[in-house]
Design a protein around this motif. Structure first.
Motif, PDB file in Angstrom:
ATOM      1  N   GLY A   1       0.776  -1.234   0.000  1.00  0.00           N
ATOM      2  CA  GLY A   1       0.000   0.000   0.000  1.00  0.00           C
ATOM      3  C   GLY A   1       0.804   1.280   0.000  1.00  0.00           C
ATOM      4  N   TYR A   2       2.116   1.200  -0.216  1.00  0.00           N
ATOM      5  CA  TYR A   2       2.969   2.383  -0.260  1.00  0.00           C
ATOM      6  C   TYR A   2       3.894   2.288  -1.471  1.00  0.00           C
ATOM      7  CZ  TYR A   2       1.377   3.314   4.482  1.00  0.00           C
ATOM      8  OH  TYR A   2       0.591   3.574   5.577  1.00  0.00           O
ATOM      9  N   PHE A   3       4.401   3.449  -1.923  1.00  0.00           N
ATOM     10  CA  PHE A   3       5.321   3.447  -3.053  1.00  0.00           C
ATOM     11  C   PHE A   3       6.456   4.427  -2.801  1.00  0.00           C
ATOM     12  CE2 PHE A   3       2.914   7.227  -4.124  1.00  0.00           C
ATOM     13  CZ  PHE A   3       3.832   8.055  -4.762  1.00  0.00           C
ATOM     14  N   VAL A   4       7.585   4.178  -3.476  1.00  0.00           N
ATOM     15  CA  VAL A   4       8.694   5.122  -3.493  1.00  0.00           C
ATOM     16  C   VAL A   4       9.204   5.178  -4.929  1.00  0.00           C
ATOM     17  CG1 VAL A   4      10.352   3.342  -2.772  1.00  0.00           C
ATOM     18  CG2 VAL A   4      10.935   5.763  -2.538  1.00  0.00           C
ATOM     19  N   HIS A   5       9.425   6.379  -5.434  1.00  0.00           N
ATOM     20  CA  HIS A   5       9.797   6.610  -6.836  1.00  0.00           C
ATOM     21  C   HIS A   5      11.153   7.310  -6.879  1.00  0.00           C
ATOM     22  CE1 HIS A   5       8.592   8.608 -10.953  1.00  0.00           C
ATOM     23  NE2 HIS A   5       9.668   7.844 -11.053  1.00  0.00           N
ATOM     24  N   TYR A   6      12.147   6.652  -7.496  1.00  0.00           N
ATOM     25  CA  TYR A   6      13.485   7.223  -7.658  1.00  0.00           C
ATOM     26  C   TYR A   6      13.651   7.687  -9.105  1.00  0.00           C
ATOM     27  CZ  TYR A   6      14.232   4.333  -3.476  1.00  0.00           C
ATOM     28  OH  TYR A   6      14.132   3.745  -2.243  1.00  0.00           O
TER      29      TYR A   6
ATOM     30  N   VAL B   1      10.277  10.612  -4.565  1.00  0.00           N
ATOM     31  CA  VAL B   1       8.925  10.880  -4.078  1.00  0.00           C
ATOM     32  C   VAL B   1       8.384   9.585  -3.490  1.00  0.00           C
ATOM     33  CG1 VAL B   1       6.571  11.584  -4.679  1.00  0.00           C
ATOM     34  CG2 VAL B   1       8.524  12.652  -5.839  1.00  0.00           C
ATOM     35  N   SER B   2       7.730   9.680  -2.351  1.00  0.00           N
ATOM     36  CA  SER B   2       7.099   8.498  -1.752  1.00  0.00           C
ATOM     37  C   SER B   2       5.684   8.849  -1.325  1.00  0.00           C
ATOM     38  CB  SER B   2       7.911   7.989  -0.557  1.00  0.00           C
ATOM     39  OG  SER B   2       8.093   9.009   0.407  1.00  0.00           O
ATOM     40  N   GLY B   3       4.835   7.830  -1.197  1.00  0.00           N
ATOM     41  CA  GLY B   3       3.450   8.103  -0.844  1.00  0.00           C
ATOM     42  C   GLY B   3       2.661   6.837  -0.572  1.00  0.00           C
ATOM     43  N   LYS B   4       1.327   7.013  -0.456  1.00  0.00           N
ATOM     44  CA  LYS B   4       0.415   5.932  -0.120  1.00  0.00           C
ATOM     45  C   LYS B   4      -0.503   5.635  -1.297  1.00  0.00           C
ATOM     46  CE  LYS B   4      -1.677   6.374   3.842  1.00  0.00           C
ATOM     47  NZ  LYS B   4      -2.467   7.004   4.936  1.00  0.00           N
ATOM     48  N   LEU B   5      -0.898   4.374  -1.413  1.00  0.00           N
ATOM     49  CA  LEU B   5      -1.888   3.964  -2.397  1.00  0.00           C
ATOM     50  C   LEU B   5      -3.264   3.919  -1.745  1.00  0.00           C
ATOM     51  CD1 LEU B   5       0.002   0.991  -4.120  1.00  0.00           C
ATOM     52  CD2 LEU B   5       0.088   3.426  -4.680  1.00  0.00           C
ATOM     53  N   ARG B   6      -4.285   4.153  -2.547  1.00  0.00           N
ATOM     54  CA  ARG B   6      -5.645   4.104  -2.002  1.00  0.00           C
ATOM     55  C   ARG B   6      -6.054   2.670  -1.668  1.00  0.00           C
ATOM     56  NH1 ARG B   6      -7.985   8.897  -2.142  1.00  0.00           N
ATOM     57  NH2 ARG B   6      -7.148  10.480  -3.559  1.00  0.00           N
TER      58      ARG B   6
ATOM     59  N   VAL C   1       8.933   0.172   2.460  1.00  0.00           N
ATOM     60  CA  VAL C   1       8.463   1.350   1.733  1.00  0.00           C
ATOM     61  C   VAL C   1       7.644   2.249   2.649  1.00  0.00           C
ATOM     62  CG1 VAL C   1       7.135   2.194  -0.243  1.00  0.00           C
ATOM     63  CG2 VAL C   1       8.498   0.109  -0.468  1.00  0.00           C
ATOM     64  N   GLU C   2       6.851   1.651   3.519  1.00  0.00           N
ATOM     65  CA  GLU C   2       6.048   2.444   4.450  1.00  0.00           C
ATOM     66  C   GLU C   2       6.934   3.289   5.356  1.00  0.00           C
ATOM     67  OE1 GLU C   2       2.680   1.918   7.986  1.00  0.00           O
ATOM     68  OE2 GLU C   2       3.458   0.163   6.928  1.00  0.00           O
ATOM     69  N   ARG C   3       7.988   2.692   5.907  1.00  0.00           N
ATOM     70  CA  ARG C   3       8.876   3.442   6.792  1.00  0.00           C
ATOM     71  C   ARG C   3       9.692   4.469   6.013  1.00  0.00           C
ATOM     72  NH1 ARG C   3       8.935   2.007  11.942  1.00  0.00           N
ATOM     73  NH2 ARG C   3      10.895   3.107  12.344  1.00  0.00           N
ATOM     74  N   TYR C   4      10.035   4.150   4.775  1.00  0.00           N
ATOM     75  CA  TYR C   4      10.706   5.146   3.932  1.00  0.00           C
ATOM     76  C   TYR C   4       9.810   6.368   3.786  1.00  0.00           C
ATOM     77  CZ  TYR C   4      13.616   7.013   0.178  1.00  0.00           C
ATOM     78  OH  TYR C   4      14.449   7.809  -0.569  1.00  0.00           O
ATOM     79  N   TRP C   5       8.523   6.124   3.481  1.00  0.00           N
ATOM     80  CA  TRP C   5       7.580   7.234   3.331  1.00  0.00           C
ATOM     81  C   TRP C   5       7.434   8.008   4.639  1.00  0.00           C
ATOM     82  CZ3 TRP C   5       2.822   7.311   6.019  1.00  0.00           C
ATOM     83  CH2 TRP C   5       2.034   8.433   5.756  1.00  0.00           C
ATOM     84  N   ALA C   6       7.262   7.295   5.757  1.00  0.00           N
ATOM     85  CA  ALA C   6       7.083   7.967   7.047  1.00  0.00           C
ATOM     86  C   ALA C   6       8.313   8.796   7.397  1.00  0.00           C
ATOM     87  CB  ALA C   6       6.812   6.940   8.145  1.00  0.00           C
ATOM     88  N   PHE C   7       9.489   8.217   7.208  1.00  0.00           N
ATOM     89  CA  PHE C   7      10.745   8.911   7.462  1.00  0.00           C
ATOM     90  C   PHE C   7      10.811  10.204   6.648  1.00  0.00           C
ATOM     91  CE2 PHE C   7      15.173   9.869   6.734  1.00  0.00           C
ATOM     92  CZ  PHE C   7      15.847   9.468   7.864  1.00  0.00           C
TER      93      PHE C   7
ATOM     94  N   LEU D   1       5.069  15.264  15.066  1.00  0.00           N
ATOM     95  CA  LEU D   1       5.107  14.581  16.357  1.00  0.00           C
ATOM     96  C   LEU D   1       4.273  13.310  16.315  1.00  0.00           C
ATOM     97  CD1 LEU D   1       5.659  14.286  19.384  1.00  0.00           C
ATOM     98  CD2 LEU D   1       3.781  15.900  19.803  1.00  0.00           C
ATOM     99  N   ASN D   2       3.062  13.412  15.770  1.00  0.00           N
ATOM    100  CA  ASN D   2       2.180  12.250  15.709  1.00  0.00           C
ATOM    101  C   ASN D   2       2.815  11.106  14.932  1.00  0.00           C
ATOM    102  OD1 ASN D   2       0.320  13.753  17.091  1.00  0.00           O
ATOM    103  ND2 ASN D   2      -0.821  14.379  15.277  1.00  0.00           N
ATOM    104  N   MET D   3       3.416  11.435  13.790  1.00  0.00           N
ATOM    105  CA  MET D   3       4.047  10.398  12.983  1.00  0.00           C
ATOM    106  C   MET D   3       5.294   9.842  13.676  1.00  0.00           C
ATOM    107  SD  MET D   3       3.661  11.495   8.997  1.00  0.00           S
ATOM    108  CE  MET D   3       4.262   9.883   8.504  1.00  0.00           C
ATOM    109  N   SER D   4       6.027  10.710  14.378  1.00  0.00           N
ATOM    110  CA  SER D   4       7.203  10.240  15.121  1.00  0.00           C
ATOM    111  C   SER D   4       6.797   9.236  16.183  1.00  0.00           C
ATOM    112  CB  SER D   4       7.928  11.425  15.768  1.00  0.00           C
ATOM    113  OG  SER D   4       8.381  12.353  14.805  1.00  0.00           O
ATOM    114  N   LEU D   5       5.681   9.498  16.864  1.00  0.00           N
ATOM    115  CA  LEU D   5       5.183   8.562  17.870  1.00  0.00           C
ATOM    116  C   LEU D   5       4.684   7.281  17.217  1.00  0.00           C
ATOM    117  CD1 LEU D   5       3.195  11.067  20.129  1.00  0.00           C
ATOM    118  CD2 LEU D   5       5.367   9.964  20.684  1.00  0.00           C
TER     119      LEU D   5
END
Length: 651
Positions: free
Chosen positions: A256-261, A492-497, A537-543, A569-573
């Motif tokens: 459910g996440y992507f990263v584009h190089y 660019v990184s993000g979430k899929l619907r 990929v999810e943690r890459y996006w969150a980071f 802050l919310n995402m860091s937690l």
């Protein structure tokens, strides 16, 4: 045997000198130190594991310094002795401080992570682990951090600091690098050495496949002594690059996440318009301007004939080499070199506002005549504004309003007296970045390397687009870039619907080069790739998203700033990252029930989409995904649950 009743506080530290006490007793002995770095597609998980032994009857306090890249976040800590394990939980800083104070007040054996007695390396932050080791016992602690390895000057470079401050019987550094595009070039540099090596050597073993490298540095005790009485001390540096094509890059999809190089090759270098804005106020006298004079001779010689350039010097007044930018002919370059050598002399105070506004006007005069070019302002200063407009916020507003996306502004802060947050905000909101120049013997080389990063624009007005029916566009990281430079990379990184949707869509990249260009990229699903962390990929996006939110908070107005900081802050937690807004508290895990189940972390509840945040800010309303605690802090429902759980643990 003494029970372990410890609490350790992790705080992000600024480089400070700390004097040691005269009566400090010998620290416990390190019997093993293993550093493991596992990198997949530029995202690296680094774990530093240390085993210490205290053969004395009395307990001893040990302090171990860990240097973490400024671009990285600490993501975990664990400490084990006998059958007891302490694990870290990330909390908002003020709450963590109270927990730490409570432990000290109650008489618990308290430890903490704070500044170390030495300055960290360049682009590094110091963390120090203070830990009390009981008599006649051993303890093991593991510190983990994650970082995104960025491409500069055509290579990805990872620095791993190794400095146990003693000879260690079992010392090793293992780096595993896997890149889906394949590894094209690879080298490493041993601590405190300068020679690049590409194959196995003394104490180093390399295993290679087309897409993977495993490097193991395992110096014997005798080899460690060759570094000095305290053993190895320095950076183990890995450099590599991947295969690049003249296409839309590579898109990786996972759960459910992507990263584009995106880093195309085979493009023509665009001509550029560049203005050098150089501070010659009194504080720049001596060593600093000497180094600037040296490097300007080199940089001016690197300009291409189709480039336009000018030199603007400022103290409390502004002076120009020429009334308007000139073409970089051989004659003009020689004249400019002489001008720089003779006029880079320190004098008055610092009028940053007038200097930058005049530089923008110089570029605007070329705008209609010279489209399809890179547009760059290189701004070098060592201090604070002291003449003209002196309020940093007002200077930023004036510059942003005048620039209006015309040029990327790259800010260089010379030394440690400079206001780096101001320079970072100024550069970020004008399409550039800020970099510190260290006041050391290689200052000219630092400046030259920086110039090389931004000297060859390949594309301008780059835009990354994704089908809105597939991608949650508003949750993606930045998708628009004023310029793309040779040797760098856009990510660019993000979430899929739909979490189950994988590769039946395309990413599109549009940009201007020597003509209007369009690239496409088809996603690759990582679900079938072995040995890839399921949430990579999810943690890459969150980071990346947290870093972006912190930057937005830096440049936002006061009202919006609060919301960006809360989202960060919310995402860091949620993702348990130690960021400038959080600390890590470590408590004794007596029962398995004290661990937080992954299911509690309902991360989607934290992500208030950017568009919603802006609408609430404008309307002066609070987003419904956030709630206020008794202290007036904005805390998501998940955070309230976690903090409630933590209070039980601490009690």
């Amino acid at each position: 045997m003494q029970p372990w009743n410890c609490l350790i506080l992790f705080v992000l530290c600024f480089p400070l000198y700390v004097s040691s006490e005269a009566d400090v007793k010998p620290s416990p002995h390190i019997t093993e130190m293993t550093i493991s770095a596992k990198t997949f597609a530029r995202f690296s998980q680094v774990t530093v594991a240390t085993v210490v032994s205290n053969s004395d009857e009395a307990s001893r306090e040990a302090m171990f310094a860990v240097q973490v890249p400024t671009s990285g976040f600490i993501s975990g800590f664990q400490m084990t002795t006998e059958n007891k394990t302490l694990r870290g939980l990330v909390q908002e800083k003020s709450i963590a401080d109270k927990s730490y104070d409570k432990a000290k007040t109650s008489g618990s054996s308290a430890g903490k992570v704070s500044q170390t007695p030495s300055l960290p390396g360049r682009d590094m932050d110091n963390f120090a682990v203070f830990i009390n080791v009981a008599g006649n016992s051993t303890a093991k602690f593991e510190l983990a951090y994650q970082e995104v390895i960025e491409r500069r000057l055509g290579v990805f470079e990872q620095k791993i600091h190794v400095e146990p401050m003693q000879i260690v019987p079992n010392l090793s550094v293992t780096c595993s690098i896997e890149e889906p595009q394949g590894i094209r070039v690879f080298s490493y540099i041993l601590p405190n050495q300068t020679a690049k090596k590409e194959s196995s050597s003394t104490a180093v073993d390399i295993r290679a496949t087309p897409k993977k490298r495993i490097v193991e540095f395992r110096p014997s005790m005798e080899q460690q002594r060759m570094y000095g009485e305290e053993g190895v001390g320095g950076d183990f540096i890995i450099s590599y690059d991947v295969a690049h094509q003249n296409d839309g890059g590579i898109v990786l999809v996972q759960n459910g996440y992507f990263v584009h190089y995106f880093s195309p090759n085979g493009l023509q270098t665009l001509p550029k318009n560049i203005i050098f804005v150089i501070d010659i106020s009194g504080s720049m006298s001596g060593f600093k301007l000497k180094k600037v004079r040296e490097v300007m001779q080199v940089i001016l010689g690197k300009l291409k004939e189709n480039d336009f350039f000018n030199i603007l010097l400022f103290d409390d007044k502004v002076s120009l080499w020429k009334p308007e930018p000139e073409r970089a002919t051989a004659h003009n370059i020689e004249v400019a070199k002489k001008y720089a050598d003779e006029t880079l002399v320190a004098r008055g105070s610092t009028n940053i506002n007038s200097a930058l506004l005049d530089a923008i006007d110089l570029l605007r005069g070329l705008f209609n005549r010279e489209n399809g070019r890179g547009k760059v302002i290189v701004f070098l200063t060592d201090g604070h504004p002291t003449a003209g407009v002196t309020v940093p916020q007002q200077i930023r507003q004036n510059v942003k309003k005048s620039n209006e996306g015309l040029s990327s502004i790259f800010a260089l802060g010379f030394g440690f007296d400079v206001d780096m947050p101001f320079l970072e905000a100024l550069a970020y909101e004008n399409g550039g970045f800020a970099r510190r120049i260290y006041e050391e013997s290689d200052a000219s080389e630092q400046f030259e390397n920086f110039y090389d990063e931004i000297s060859r624009p390949l594309l301008v007005n780059v835009r990354m687009d994704y089908p809105p029916s597939v991608v949650v566009v508003e949750d993606a990281t930045n998708r628009k870039f004023p310029q793309y430079f040779d040797g760098s990379e856009i990510v660019v990184s993000g979430k899929l619907r739909d979490r189950l949707r994988a590769a039946d869509w395309q990413a599109k990249v549009t940009a201007e080069g020597d003509s209007r260009l369009e690239f496409t990229a088809t996603p690759k699903n990582l679900s079938d790739v072995p040995d890839v962390t399921p949430d990579f990929v999810e943690r890459y996006w969150a980071f990346s998203k947290i870093r972006e939110l912190l930057k937005k908070a830096l440049i936002a107005e006061k009202t919006e700033q609060r919301f960006y900081r809360e989202l960060a802050l919310n995402m860091s937690l949620a993702y348990q990252f130690v960021t400038p807004l959080t600390s890590m508290v470590v408590t004794e895990a007596v029962h398995a029930s004290t661990e937080i189940p992954r299911g509690i972390i309902e991360r989607d509840a934290f992500m208030v989409q950017s568009s919603n945040v802006r609408s609430h800010v404008v309307a002066g309303k609070l987003p419904t995904a956030l709630q206020t605690n008794a202290c007036g802090r904005l805390i998501p429902r998940f955070a309230a649950l976690v903090l409630g759980l933590i209070s039980v643990v601490i009690a």
